[in-house]
Write an enzyme that holds these catalytic residues in place. Structure first.
Site, mmCIF file in Angstrom:
data_model
loop_
_atom_site.group_PDB
_atom_site.id
_atom_site.type_symbol
_atom_site.label_atom_id
_atom_site.label_comp_id
_atom_site.label_asym_id
_atom_site.label_seq_id
_atom_site.Cartn_x
_atom_site.Cartn_y
_atom_site.Cartn_z
ATOM 1 N N ASP A 74 80.813 38.165 112.844
ATOM 2 C CA ASP A 74 80.560 37.742 111.472
ATOM 3 C C ASP A 74 80.208 36.263 111.499
ATOM 4 O O ASP A 74 80.819 35.496 112.247
ATOM 5 C CB ASP A 74 81.785 38.006 110.588
ATOM 6 C CG ASP A 74 81.394 38.100 109.124
ATOM 7 O OD1 ASP A 74 80.514 38.908 108.796
ATOM 8 O OD2 ASP A 74 81.959 37.358 108.299
ATOM 9 N N LYS A 183 66.748 29.283 120.785
ATOM 10 C CA LYS A 183 67.785 29.370 119.745
ATOM 11 C C LYS A 183 69.119 29.820 120.346
ATOM 12 O O LYS A 183 70.154 29.197 120.121
ATOM 13 C CB LYS A 183 67.353 30.332 118.635
ATOM 14 C CG LYS A 183 68.441 30.530 117.581
ATOM 15 C CD LYS A 183 68.101 31.558 116.513
ATOM 16 C CE LYS A 183 69.347 31.863 115.672
ATOM 17 N NZ LYS A 183 69.170 32.948 114.716
ATOM 18 N N HIS A 188 75.276 29.367 117.414
ATOM 19 C CA HIS A 188 76.624 29.844 117.097
ATOM 20 C C HIS A 188 76.900 31.204 117.738
ATOM 21 O O HIS A 188 77.894 31.405 118.399
ATOM 22 C CB HIS A 188 76.736 29.936 115.567
ATOM 23 C CG HIS A 188 75.495 30.496 114.914
ATOM 24 N ND1 HIS A 188 74.280 29.853 114.984
ATOM 25 C CD2 HIS A 188 75.247 31.653 114.263
ATOM 26 C CE1 HIS A 188 73.352 30.584 114.382
ATOM 27 N NE2 HIS A 188 73.911 31.695 113.940
ATOM 28 N N ARG A 189 75.959 32.170 117.547
ATOM 29 C CA ARG A 189 76.223 33.516 118.061
ATOM 30 C C ARG A 189 76.147 33.538 119.579
ATOM 31 O O ARG A 189 76.945 34.190 120.249
ATOM 32 C CB ARG A 189 75.247 34.525 117.447
ATOM 33 C CG ARG A 189 75.706 35.973 117.615
ATOM 34 C CD ARG A 189 74.996 36.945 116.676
ATOM 35 N NE ARG A 189 73.720 36.442 116.278
ATOM 36 C CZ ARG A 189 73.483 35.876 115.085
ATOM 37 N NH1 ARG A 189 74.422 35.835 114.176
ATOM 38 N NH2 ARG A 189 72.296 35.383 114.823
HETATM 39 P P1 IMP Z 1 76.315 38.263 109.560
HETATM 40 O O1 IMP Z 1 77.780 38.123 109.426
HETATM 41 O O2 IMP Z 1 75.832 38.088 110.959
HETATM 42 O O3 IMP Z 1 75.787 39.491 108.898
HETATM 43 O O4 IMP Z 1 75.671 37.035 108.782
HETATM 44 C C1 IMP Z 1 75.878 36.803 107.398
HETATM 45 C C2 IMP Z 1 74.672 36.066 106.851
HETATM 46 O O5 IMP Z 1 74.576 34.781 107.489
HETATM 47 C C3 IMP Z 1 73.332 36.768 107.116
HETATM 48 O O6 IMP Z 1 72.991 37.618 106.063
HETATM 49 C C4 IMP Z 1 72.378 35.618 107.218
HETATM 50 O O7 IMP Z 1 71.941 35.245 105.922
HETATM 51 C C5 IMP Z 1 73.221 34.495 107.766
HETATM 52 N N1 IMP Z 1 73.056 34.372 109.232
HETATM 53 C C6 IMP Z 1 73.823 34.945 110.202
HETATM 54 N N2 IMP Z 1 73.390 34.579 111.414
HETATM 55 C C7 IMP Z 1 72.331 33.773 111.207
HETATM 56 C C8 IMP Z 1 71.453 33.087 112.092
HETATM 57 O O8 IMP Z 1 71.554 33.133 113.326
HETATM 58 N N3 IMP Z 1 70.495 32.346 111.493
HETATM 59 C C9 IMP Z 1 70.341 32.269 110.148
HETATM 60 N N4 IMP Z 1 71.118 32.892 109.291
HETATM 61 C C10 IMP Z 1 72.114 33.632 109.809
#
Ligand code: IMP
Length: 205
Positions: A74, A183, A188-189
């Site tokens: 998340d 990237k 972060h990821r």
């Molecule tokens: P999730 O928890 O990965 O689904 O991310 C929640 C929200 O954060 C997503 O709907 C995106 O809008 C934003 N988000 C997550 N990861 C990224 C990224 O790597 N780049 C840009 N926006 C991100």
């Protein structure tokens, strides 16, 4: 030759970009067999108070549905001038069922309305990556990327807030102006999953 079987993990994400990135990072860290999320498992309601809660909700739902260990993540974008918003609400900042562009638009409007256009516009992405096991235990790791929110979108790559996020460790380009490898090296990821991979490798030994 090691007799240990690969760790079988079901992936919670159905986003193909994220799946490819997660698979590459985890396969580099440990002996793992990644199983796509079964099509008949419904989405969970991500109503946790924190990124960790939401990652755990997603992973636990998959463990319950499959009986296998599962991995979920998340992510939230924390903007300092907005007191850390949108944070855990990043996916639905502009409302339920909105597009990435709607969220970016709202972010730029909110920042422009702040004194001095949002000051220095510092922000960070934060990701929690978590593996949940059928025995009730879990292993998790966090990763962050510091940066600033640009005044207007730039670039077509990536997704979400990428066109307005310029990481501190780049040359001023936004994430959306980078290749996926550029990237992920500083994202972060990428960081969260590299740490999770190391923790899982340790557990597997
Ligand atoms: P999730 O928890 O990965 O689904 O991310 C929640 C929200 O954060 C997503 O709907 C995106 O809008 C934003 N988000 C997550 N990861 C990224 C990224 O790597 N780049 C840009 N926006 C991100």
């Amino acid at each position: 030759m090691s007799g240990a079987a690969p760790l079988r993990l079901v992936l919670a994400s159905a986003n193909p970009d994220k799946v490819a990135e997660i698979a590459a990072v985890l396969a580099g860290a440990l002996d793992v067999e990644l199983i796509p999320r079964p099509g008949n498992v419904p989405d969970v309601v991500e109503d946790g108070a924190t990124l960790l809660d939401n990652a755990r909700l997603k992973a636990r739902a998959l463990v319950a549905a499959t009986g296998l260990p599962a991995v979920a993540d998340d992510t939230g974008l924390e903007v300092d001038a907005l007191g850390g918003a949108p944070g855990v609400y990043s996916a639905r900042y502009a409302g339920e069922g909105v597009t990435y562009a709607d969220n970016v638009h709202k972010l730029l409007i909110e920042l422009a309305a702040r004194p001095a256009g949002g000051g220095e516009r510092t922000a960070r992405f934060r990701t929690v990556a978590l593996a949940a096991f059928p025995d009730g235990t879990d292993v998790w790791a966090e990763g962050a990327a510091e940066g600033v929110i640009a005044h207007q979108p730039a670039g077509d790559a990536g997704f979400g807030y990428d066109p307005v996020f310029a990481p501190r460790e780049s040359d001023g380009r936004t994430f959306a102006e980078m290749t996926p490898d550029e990237k992920h090296a500083i994202s972060h990821r990428g960081r969260a999953f590299r740490s999770l991979g190391a923790a899982l490798a340790e557990r597997q030994r």
